[in-house]
Design an enzyme around this catalytic site. Structure first.
Site, PDB file in Angstrom:
ATOM      1  N   CYS A   5       0.828  -1.211   0.000  1.00  0.00           N
ATOM      2  CA  CYS A   5       0.000   0.000   0.000  1.00  0.00           C
ATOM      3  C   CYS A   5       0.866   1.267   0.000  1.00  0.00           C
ATOM      4  O   CYS A   5       1.686   1.476   0.891  1.00  0.00           O
ATOM      5  CB  CYS A   5      -0.914  -0.021   1.230  1.00  0.00           C
ATOM      6  N   HIS A  97      -9.103   7.448   2.643  1.00  0.00           N
ATOM      7  CA  HIS A  97      -8.622   8.823   2.710  1.00  0.00           C
ATOM      8  C   HIS A  97      -9.764   9.773   2.412  1.00  0.00           C
ATOM      9  O   HIS A  97     -10.681   9.441   1.656  1.00  0.00           O
ATOM     10  CB  HIS A  97      -7.461   9.055   1.736  1.00  0.00           C
TER      11      HIS A  97
HETATM   12  P1  AMP Z   1      -8.833   8.100  -4.858  1.00  0.00           P
HETATM   13  O1  AMP Z   1      -9.085   8.150  -6.336  1.00  0.00           O
HETATM   14  O2  AMP Z   1      -9.954   8.642  -4.032  1.00  0.00           O
HETATM   15  O3  AMP Z   1      -8.378   6.720  -4.424  1.00  0.00           O
HETATM   16  O4  AMP Z   1      -7.656   9.105  -4.599  1.00  0.00           O
HETATM   17  C1  AMP Z   1      -6.324   8.742  -4.585  1.00  0.00           C
HETATM   18  C2  AMP Z   1      -5.542  10.028  -4.652  1.00  0.00           C
HETATM   19  O5  AMP Z   1      -4.237   9.757  -4.209  1.00  0.00           O
HETATM   20  C3  AMP Z   1      -5.438  10.633  -6.059  1.00  0.00           C
HETATM   21  O6  AMP Z   1      -5.994  11.945  -6.040  1.00  0.00           O
HETATM   22  C4  AMP Z   1      -3.932  10.639  -6.337  1.00  0.00           C
HETATM   23  O7  AMP Z   1      -3.517  11.781  -7.029  1.00  0.00           O
HETATM   24  C5  AMP Z   1      -3.348  10.574  -4.930  1.00  0.00           C
HETATM   25  N1  AMP Z   1      -2.034   9.952  -4.819  1.00  0.00           N
HETATM   26  C6  AMP Z   1      -1.628   8.768  -5.347  1.00  0.00           C
HETATM   27  N2  AMP Z   1      -0.346   8.530  -5.012  1.00  0.00           N
HETATM   28  C7  AMP Z   1       0.057   9.569  -4.246  1.00  0.00           C
HETATM   29  C8  AMP Z   1       1.280   9.907  -3.605  1.00  0.00           C
HETATM   30  N3  AMP Z   1       2.349   9.125  -3.683  1.00  0.00           N
HETATM   31  N4  AMP Z   1       1.324  11.063  -2.910  1.00  0.00           N
HETATM   32  C9  AMP Z   1       0.269  11.885  -2.842  1.00  0.00           C
HETATM   33  N5  AMP Z   1      -0.923  11.616  -3.404  1.00  0.00           N
HETATM   34  C10 AMP Z   1      -1.018  10.482  -4.122  1.00  0.00           C
HETATM   35 ZN    ZN Z   2      -2.374   1.275   3.658  1.00  0.00          ZN
END
Ligand code: AMP
Ligand code: ZN
Length: 103
Positions: A5, A97
């Site tokens: 993850c 999140h």
């Molecule tokens: P969701 O589509 O609700 O699962 O949102 C996941 C979010 O995580 C997206 O807006 C991505 O841009 C963000 N995300 C993915 N990897 C990272 C990372 N390494 N650091 C910061 N944000 C991330």
């Molecule tokens: Zn996790």
């Protein structure tokens, strides 16, 4: 901790991510692909795949208070929150999140 993850790795400090706000329950960091001028993610320290797997009312409350505290910290008085739950709703990272979006 889930070894596969990305958010668990961020929480562990693997990428030296800057936390906008943190406490014993959660961390808050900037979304890597922001969809608003300010785009934060409020993330529980424990690995919960999505809202569907969350039963802990106390943690749920802490996460919402975390939204408020993080917004205050970055000077956001007005903002939107979003939780994507499940692939079809657009969830890409399966570690719960809350998106916080504002200007
Ligand atoms: P969701 O589509 O609700 O699962 O949102 C996941 C979010 O995580 C997206 O807006 C991505 O841009 C963000 N995300 C993915 N990897 C990272 C990372 N390494 N650091 C910061 N944000 C991330
Ligand atoms: Zn996790």
């Amino acid at each position: 901790m889930d070894e596969n993850c990305i958010f668990c790795k961020i929480i562990r400090g693997d990428f030296n991510t800057d936390f906008v706000y943190e406490n014993e329950y959660l961390v808050v960091f900037k979304d890597i692909n922001p969809k608003a001028p300010v785009h934060l993610l409020v993330v529980p320290r424990i690995h919960v795949p999505s809202l569907n797997e969350l039963d802990d009312k106390n943690l749920l409350g802490e996460l919402m208070l975390g939204v408020k505290e993080a917004a205050k910290k970055v000077g956001l008085k007005s903002y939107r929150t979003q939780i994507n739950t499940g692939k079809e709703a657009g969830q890409e990272v399966f570690h719960l999140h809350i998106h916080v979006l504002g200007k």
